[in-house]
Design a protein around this motif. Structure first.
Motif, PDB file in Angstrom:
ATOM      1  N   GLU A   1      13.888   6.997 -15.018  1.00 61.57           N
ATOM      2  CA  GLU A   1      14.931   7.323 -14.031  1.00 61.57           C
ATOM      3  C   GLU A   1      15.452   6.062 -13.352  1.00 61.57           C
ATOM      4  OE1 GLU A   1      13.788  11.856 -12.699  1.00 61.57           O
ATOM      5  OE2 GLU A   1      12.553  10.204 -11.998  1.00 61.57           O
TER       6      GLU A   1
ATOM      7  N   GLN B   1       2.179   5.363  -1.292  1.00 63.68           N
ATOM      8  CA  GLN B   1       2.958   6.550  -0.910  1.00 63.68           C
ATOM      9  C   GLN B   1       2.629   6.957   0.526  1.00 63.68           C
ATOM     10  OE1 GLN B   1       2.750   9.793  -3.661  1.00 63.68           O
ATOM     11  NE2 GLN B   1       3.486   8.594  -5.391  1.00 63.68           N
TER      12      GLN B   1
ATOM     13  N   PRO C   1      16.515   6.945  -2.970  1.00 62.50           N
ATOM     14  CA  PRO C   1      15.585   8.012  -2.555  1.00 62.50           C
ATOM     15  C   PRO C   1      14.853   8.670  -3.728  1.00 62.50           C
ATOM     16  CG  PRO C   1      17.866   8.711  -2.301  1.00 62.50           C
ATOM     17  CD  PRO C   1      17.912   7.274  -2.684  1.00 62.50           C
ATOM     18  N   GLY C   2      13.760   9.373  -3.367  1.00 62.07           N
ATOM     19  CA  GLY C   2      12.963  10.057  -4.394  1.00 62.07           C
ATOM     20  C   GLY C   2      11.882   9.158  -4.967  1.00 62.07           C
ATOM     21  N   ILE C   3      11.417   8.199  -4.159  1.00 60.81           N
ATOM     22  CA  ILE C   3      10.464   7.183  -4.636  1.00 60.81           C
ATOM     23  C   ILE C   3       9.215   7.815  -5.258  1.00 60.81           C
ATOM     24  CG2 ILE C   3       8.928   5.301  -3.888  1.00 60.81           C
ATOM     25  CD1 ILE C   3      10.976   4.724  -1.644  1.00 60.81           C
ATOM     26  N   ALA C   4       8.607   8.787  -4.565  1.00 54.43           N
ATOM     27  CA  ALA C   4       7.296   9.284  -4.969  1.00 54.43           C
ATOM     28  C   ALA C   4       7.302  10.053  -6.286  1.00 54.43           C
ATOM     29  CB  ALA C   4       6.697  10.155  -3.871  1.00 54.43           C
ATOM     30  N   SER C   5       8.467  10.552  -6.706  1.00 57.69           N
ATOM     31  CA  SER C   5       8.470  11.276  -7.987  1.00 57.69           C
ATOM     32  C   SER C   5       9.332  10.572  -9.030  1.00 57.69           C
ATOM     33  CB  SER C   5       8.982  12.713  -7.770  1.00 57.69           C
ATOM     34  OG  SER C   5      10.312  12.692  -7.319  1.00 57.69           O
ATOM     35  N   LYS C   6       9.840   9.407  -8.677  1.00 56.51           N
ATOM     36  CA  LYS C   6      10.729   8.706  -9.623  1.00 56.51           C
ATOM     37  C   LYS C   6       9.917   8.064 -10.742  1.00 56.51           C
ATOM     38  CE  LYS C   6      14.436   7.262  -8.082  1.00 56.51           C
ATOM     39  NZ  LYS C   6      15.210   6.693  -7.038  1.00 56.51           N
ATOM     40  N   THR C   7      10.432   8.187 -11.958  1.00 54.51           N
ATOM     41  CA  THR C   7       9.756   7.572 -13.109  1.00 54.51           C
ATOM     42  C   THR C   7      10.515   6.313 -13.531  1.00 54.51           C
ATOM     43  OG1 THR C   7      11.078   8.877 -14.631  1.00 54.51           O
ATOM     44  CG2 THR C   7       8.959   9.808 -13.990  1.00 54.51           C
TER      45      THR C   7
ATOM     46  N   ALA D   1      24.651   4.299   1.231  1.00 51.46           N
ATOM     47  CA  ALA D   1      24.048   5.617   0.981  1.00 51.46           C
ATOM     48  C   ALA D   1      25.102   6.714   0.809  1.00 51.46           C
ATOM     49  CB  ALA D   1      23.081   5.972   2.098  1.00 51.46           C
TER      50      ALA D   1
ATOM     51  N   GLU E   1       5.185   7.149   3.625  1.00 50.93           N
ATOM     52  CA  GLU E   1       5.320   8.406   4.380  1.00 50.93           C
ATOM     53  C   GLU E   1       5.046   8.171   5.866  1.00 50.93           C
ATOM     54  OE1 GLU E   1       5.739  11.864   3.937  1.00 50.93           O
ATOM     55  OE2 GLU E   1       6.491  11.633   1.896  1.00 50.93           O
TER      56      GLU E   1
ATOM     57  N   ARG F   1      24.011   3.014 -10.011  1.00 49.19           N
ATOM     58  CA  ARG F   1      23.608   3.559  -8.705  1.00 49.19           C
ATOM     59  C   ARG F   1      22.676   2.601  -7.951  1.00 49.19           C
ATOM     60  NH1 ARG F   1      23.265   8.962 -10.876  1.00 49.19           N
ATOM     61  NH2 ARG F   1      21.037   9.090 -10.537  1.00 49.19           N
TER      62      ARG F   1
ATOM     63  N   ASN G   1      25.992   6.896  -2.629  1.00 49.68           N
ATOM     64  CA  ASN G   1      24.809   6.932  -3.506  1.00 49.68           C
ATOM     65  C   ASN G   1      24.554   5.595  -4.186  1.00 49.68           C
ATOM     66  OD1 ASN G   1      24.154   9.583  -3.072  1.00 49.68           O
ATOM     67  ND2 ASN G   1      25.614  10.304  -4.620  1.00 49.68           N
TER      68      ASN G   1
END
Lengths: 299, 415
Positions: free
Chosen positions: B249, B391, B240-246, B175, B395, B258, B178
């Protein structure tokens, strides 16, 4: 039977003439605005609207369904938060920048440069704004990097992916995108305030903040109210920015009325319920518009 | 003299009118809406249509092209208003809704009428006994591995089981730099990740998310998959950023080194090479549950083709569908698209010329194609509901079992 005289014909012609002049606009407005609106209202009362030819009257069933859906109420709350926060911040930032650009304390050269810089967000489409902020607020993006380096946050934050931060993040992006409207309008207003008001205040010994509160803001109030109302109506309907940054998620954290309606229509193909949701947005918008018209008339 | 000349002109005009009226000069224009043209090399789909027009001089084809999502919305609106193009590019996730609206034609009578050899097509998607879609090209979703990344992390053998995958992902994750083992793009904007990145784990082990055509999400295959995803998340190996990752991306993260592994379509191989020519990567079959040694289900998405029920030129539209499904044309199209063919006899040329595709073709031949969302009602919305529940699980709002139960309840409302 009596023949119509030339005088009567002339009178009739005079009465009809204004409507004939208006008719092209009336036809266009009727076809492109009123007809679609009427159709959407009709769909909201139909069973399986659009999708099947054999539709029947559904009464208020679709309205009851959306009003009974907790996601709808969450969307309404998010819409209000997003809209009110955006409008208030647009106004505050717009006023601050307009005052800065109107100030004699900054050199004309610097003012010209700032004027261009400050207006930049207005030149981008919502899609570009969404892309910019997705990159900036990415967990590996520049915002996290700066905040971590400055010690403001301990670890990287997934701004658009976290339930706690996503709504604030999209609101922030929208604030950034929308303040130039206020800035430009208020700057025009500031340049129209008579100088003698400030000269009189100077003679009376008024301080800078006092001049702002008692002269500048009251003079700008008509513009502030008009632009705020318009901004409120426009911001309430924002769709691409939210859709392209969060898609209404995570979970339902950024679901607003526009994304809620879109999902009903194009994900669930429930066009009747989507129409009911759209009519609800329409009613809210009409309420605000009437308020705006009343304000304009009062002026 | 003048009269004779005038008569000749008149006769000519009458002959042309007569030909037109009898249909000899009549030309049918077919509309073909799809999202394929922007994804193919420039002008290549138009060239295929030009060849079709040469073979069928009485038919003209107008291509209506746009991105996937735009095409989906256009078709949904067209189906509702009866203005769908004559021939339409279809995704298996759409056909149930379109069939329920009676918007896509049953191709059985057209096949029977033309003596079409059904054995040459890899699959025919049927809804209520109606043949509504042929998959023209299939894009399989194997596991992509960044070989240099794996070597650096000390992963000597590429993962074949879920446990090996977790171990490899843990080794690859750093991490602070990255670097992560895997990516899960759960953006609600396009929830297809549920199909590609989640259910692919279920199908790889020969299991199903359905039982008797109905959702069976509370059964062990799906609950185990959710537990495994939760395990990966808890281990911190997902970027990270799972819920908004397309999906885009996810591919970018793989291209930029990465993430070490991703589940992705073979269609992206050329894109990955263009973006990072130095990236050393390979494809492997999806890892399976411990002890499973049966055939592996290989997730796929397809470019399907169908005919609009509202089309006034179904015969001509069928000619175009037949043409696209014919051996040579199908091989030409899938070679351009880097996809596997819809015609079983078609041999795409990339299989022999490219080692990654050759490997993928091996995986394809050793396993079977799996996509249980094809033909399900409101398939995109089913994915979205599952996405939202996942999600919530990530969470920490619910357990994998509760996630499965909540998704099951929502799915059952659609069946």
């Amino acid at each position: 039977m009596t023949a119509r005289g030339p005088k009567a014909n002339y009178k009739l012609g005079r009465q009809i003439a204004p409507y004939l002049y208006l008719s092209p606009s009336l036809i266009v407005v009727g076809l492109l605005m009123l007809l679609p609106m009427a159709m959407v209202i009709a769909y909201s009362f139909q069973e399986s609207a659009v999708l099947r030819p054999d539709t029947s009257f559904a009464g208020f069933r679709h309205y009851r369904a959306i009003f009974g859906d907790e996601v709808f109420w969450a969307s309404l709350w998010h819409t209000l938060y997003f809209t009110v926060a955006s409008v208030v911040m647009h106004m505050a930032i717009g006023l601050a920048f307009a005052l800065m650009l109107n100030s004699d304390r900054i050199s004309p050269m610097l003012r010209s440069v700032l004027r261009v810089l400050y207006i930049l967000p207005w030149l981008f489409t919502q899609v570009i704004i969404a892309v910019i902020w997705r990159l900036m607020l990415d967990p590996n993006g520049v915002v996290n990097s700066i905040l971590v380096d400055l010690g403001i946050i301990g670890s990287k934050v997934a701004w658009f992916s976290s339930v706690e931060t996503a709504l604030h993040a999209v609101t922030f992006a929208n604030i950034w995108a929308g303040y130039p409207l206020f800035m430009v309008s208020l700057l025009a207003g500031l340049q129209g305030i008579p100088k003698d008001l400030y000269e009189a205040a100077d003679i009376d010994g008024a301080t800078g903040p006092q001049k702002l509160v008692f002269i500048t803001i009251p003079q700008l109030m008509p513009i502030i109210v008009s632009i705020s109302l318009l901004d409120f109506i426009w911001t309430m309907q924002v769709f691409p920015l939210i859709w392209l940054t969060t898609g209404g998620g995570p979970i339902y954290a950024t679901e607003v009325l526009s994304t809620y309606t879109y999902k009903l229509a194009f994900s669930q193909y429930n066009l009747a319920q989507a129409a009911a949701s759209a009519v609800t947005i329409l009613l809210i918008s009409i309420g605000l518009t009437l308020f705006y018209i009343r304000h304009q008339k009062a002026r | 003299m003048k009269t004779r000349k005038a008569m000749t002109v008149l006769k000519g005009a009458a002959a042309i009118w007569l030909l037109g009226a009898t249909g000899a000069l009549a030309q049918t224009t077919l509309e073909f809406s799809q999202w394929w043209e922007p994804e193919l090399p420039k002008g290549s789909l138009r060239a295929i249509m030009d060849d079709f027009e040469k073979k069928n001089p009485d038919i003209k084809v107008t291509l209506i092209s746009g991105p996937y999502a735009t095409t989906r919305d256009q078709i949904a609106i067209g189906a509702a208003s009866g203005t769908m193009s004559d021939v339409v590019g279809l995704d298996g996730a759409w056909v149930n809704s379109l069939s329920a609206q009676n918007a896509i034609a049953d191709m059985n009578p057209l096949m029977d009428g033309s003596g079409f050899d059904e054995s040459q097509v890899a699959d025919i998607i049927e809804i209520d006994g109606k043949a509504v879609m042929f998959p023209v090209a299939s894009f399989v979703y194997p596991l992509f591995v960044n070989l240099d990344f794996a070597k650096e992390a000390g992963v000597s053998e590429l993962p074949s089981t879920r446990a090996e995958f977790l171990e490899a992902a843990k080794k690859m994750t750093n991490a602070d730099e990255n670097k992560y083992g895997w990516a899960l793009p759960l953006s609600l904007q396009s929830p297809s990740s549920v199909l590609n990145d989640m259910m692919s784990w279920v199908w790889a082990s020969g299991k199903s998310m359905l039982a008797d055509g109905k959702p069976a999400l509370e059964q062990p295959p799906v609950v185990d998959m959710l537990t495994f995803i939760k395990q990966l998340d808890d281990a911190g190996v997902i970027s990270p950023g799972i819920a908004s990752k397309t999906e885009q991306e996810k591919v970018e993260e793989f291209v930029n080194g990465r993430i070490g592994m991703m589940v992705d379509t073979l269609a992206h191989v050329n894109l990955i090479r263009e973006r990072n020519p130095d990236l050393n990567f390979d494809v492997v079959p999806m890892p399976v549950t411990e002890g499973y040694d049966g055939k592996r289900g290989l997730t796929y998405a397809s470019w399907g083709i169908g005919i609009a029920e509202s089309s006034e030129h179904k015969e001509e539209a069928w000619k175009l569908v037949q043409y696209m499904m014919s051996e040579d044309v199908n091989a030409r199209l899938v070679s351009l698209a880097n996809a596997f063919p819809g015609n079983v006899n078609a041999k795409p040329d990339f299989v022999n010329s490219d080692p990654v595709f050759a490997k993928a073709f091996e995986i394809f031949q050793e396993g079977y194609l799996a996509n249980e969302f094809t033909g399900l009602p409101e398939a995109v919305d089913l994915m979205r509901e599952f996405d939202v529940e996942t999600q919530k699980m990530l969470e920490g709002q619910q357990t994998p079992e509760e996630t499965a139960a909540a998704a099951q309840a929502k799915w059952m409302e659609k069946f």
